[in-house]
Design an enzyme around this catalytic site. Structure first.
Site, PDB file in Angstrom:
ATOM      1  N   CYS A   1       0.813  -1.154  -0.119  1.00 50.52           N
ATOM      2  CA  CYS A   1       0.105  -0.096   0.019  1.00 50.52           C
ATOM      3  C   CYS A   1       0.849   1.193  -0.150  1.00 50.52           C
ATOM      4  O   CYS A   1       0.125   2.369  -0.067  1.00 50.52           O
ATOM      5  CB  CYS A   1      -1.019   0.001   1.009  1.00 50.52           C
TER       6      CYS A   1
ATOM      7  N   CYS B   1     -13.557   0.256   7.939  1.00 50.88           N
ATOM      8  CA  CYS B   1     -12.829  -0.266   7.091  1.00 50.88           C
ATOM      9  C   CYS B   1     -13.038   0.326   5.840  1.00 50.88           C
ATOM     10  O   CYS B   1     -13.907   1.033   5.488  1.00 50.88           O
ATOM     11  CB  CYS B   1     -13.212  -1.766   6.730  1.00 50.88           C
TER      12      CYS B   1
ATOM     13  N   LYS C   1     -10.479   5.770   3.929  1.00 55.21           N
ATOM     14  CA  LYS C   1     -11.870   5.459   4.421  1.00 55.21           C
ATOM     15  C   LYS C   1     -12.855   5.714   3.590  1.00 55.21           C
ATOM     16  O   LYS C   1     -13.652   5.047   3.415  1.00 55.21           O
ATOM     17  CB  LYS C   1     -11.943   5.899   5.902  1.00 55.21           C
TER      18      LYS C   1
ATOM     19  N   HIS D   1      -9.117   3.320  -1.781  1.00 60.80           N
ATOM     20  CA  HIS D   1      -7.917   2.847  -1.532  1.00 60.80           C
ATOM     21  C   HIS D   1      -7.452   1.835  -2.664  1.00 60.80           C
ATOM     22  O   HIS D   1      -7.504   0.599  -2.420  1.00 60.80           O
ATOM     23  CB  HIS D   1      -7.878   2.018  -0.213  1.00 60.80           C
TER      24      HIS D   1
END
Length: 390
Positions: A83, A206, A329, A333
């Site tokens: 990431c 998440c 969030k 992502h």
């Protein structure tokens, strides 16, 4: 050694785009980041971050997208750091410029994640964790961060409501970002009562998996003069750690983030990040990750992050706004694009381009990009033009 400047930054929307490919998304970001009159010969080097979710183009993914935007023949390197891939790509670009090896460098990232099955996506996310003893044993990333959240709440007697406050704040910011994947608001109560994904984390704690791309143009002092907007890269820091959570001494901190920040702050002459920074984009793949970032980056002491979230210190109108973009969030992502996307928000804030999210004349901001559960971390400190050190 010359200073490095971001002279252009742009991204695609983050979300689910079945009609797009990783090449077309990257082109959208590239065109948003670069002036129309930029020619391929102006760019000396390129670094592209991607994990390769779905395995569609792992080998030579960098040249595949740079060729598609007209940069055929430009030296190009794919950067894989989970990431933190494009945050690391940006660091490489800064190093190339500062060393004098290049005058103008493209750093970016791209990922397409929503066309894979849930099982395949889980696999591709899992490869960024410790493979033999975590993923192959059945532990998901939600499970890894749930262990961190549970340990944090227990160690500091913190309320789960703090996680929900982070989520509500991120959604409030994301609702003002037209590029966000989840551009709607949610309340603290929504987050508290949502379905549990991995106890104590609920659905709203998440981030989503997203499609998207982001690109940043980095220039040396000389080349930067020909661009209208310039943001100085005041400090850069990076660090790595053991990949497996179980291999580390603590579940309630990410030591790589702390080390990366120390290096970046030293280079930027930042003595007190809480006072010296005007905003921050931090890695909040799960809401607990944002709380840990407050402490790892020195915004507060150990065990004090929940208070920052609950008291609104990190809200858009707080003393230190965090994730004005909506963060991972709400903004989304797309793994390989996330770090460069954070730099896009920093560039927009420091050049007055952030639209409804624009802060009041910010001078200095930070981006913080984490790979996996903390196996890698990259921190950048940016300054608006005319600002000369903290």
């Amino acid at each position: 050694m010359t200073d490095a400047y971001i002279v252009g930054a742009g991204q695609s929307s983050f979300g689910s785009f079945p009609e797009e490919t990783y090449r077309t998304l990257f082109r959208e970001a590239y065109e948003a980041a670069t002036p129309a009159d930029l020619t391929p010969t102006d760019v000396d080097e390129a670094f592209v971050g991607t994990l390769g979710v779905g395995g569609r183009q792992i080998g030579l993914a960098g040249p595949a997208v740079t060729e598609h935007v007209g940069l055929h023949g430009v030296p190009c390197t794919r950067v894989e750091n989970a990431c933190a891939a494009s945050g690391s790509a940006l660091r490489q670009a800064v190093m190339a410029v500062e060393s004098g090896m290049a005058d103008l460098v493209l750093a970016g990232g791209v990922e397409v994640m929503t066309d894979a099955s849930a099982e395949a996506t889980k696999y591709w996310l899992g490869v960024s964790g410790e493979t033999e003893w975590e993923r192959m044993a059945g532990t998901t990333f939600s499970g890894v961060y749930a262990q961190m959240a549970d340990a944090y709440l227990r160690e500091y007697d913190a309320p789960r409501r703090a996680l929900s406050a982070v989520a509500a704040k991120s959604h409030a910011n994301g609702a003002r970002n037209p590029k966000a994947h989840l551009g709607f608001e949610c309340s603290i109560e929504d987050a508290e009562t949502a379905a549990v994904v991995a106890d104590p984390l609920t659905l709203y704690h998440c981030c989503p998996t997203s499609d998207g791309a982001a690109a940043v143009l980095v220039a040396g002092e000389g080349a930067a003069r020909s661009f209208d907007d310039r943001v100085r890269v005041a400090g850069v820091g990076a660090a790595s750690d053991r990949v497996g959570l179980f291999q580390r001494d603590t579940y309630t901190a990410i030591p790589a983030s702390e080390s990366a920040a120390e290096t970046a702050y030293d280079r930027a002459s930042l003595a007190d990040p809480r006072d010296d920074l005007d905003f921050a984009e931090v890695h909040d793949c799960f809401s607990i990750a944002e709380l840990l970032a407050y402490e790892d980056l020195g915004f507060c002491g150990r065990g004090e992050a929940a208070d920052l979230a609950l008291e609104g210190v990190t809200a858009a109108d707080g003393d230190l706004p965090v994730n004005t973009s909506g963060g991972l969030k709400a903004k989304g992502h797309p793994i390989g694009a996330t770090g460069a996307g954070q730099a896009v928000e920093a560039f927009d804030q420091l050049t007055g381009r952030a639209g409804e999210r624009q802060l009041d004349d910010p001078e200095r901001g930070l981006t913080h990009n984490v790979g996996g559960s903390g196996g890698a971390a990259v921190v950048h400190v940016f300054e608006a033009e005319g600002v000369t050190g903290a």
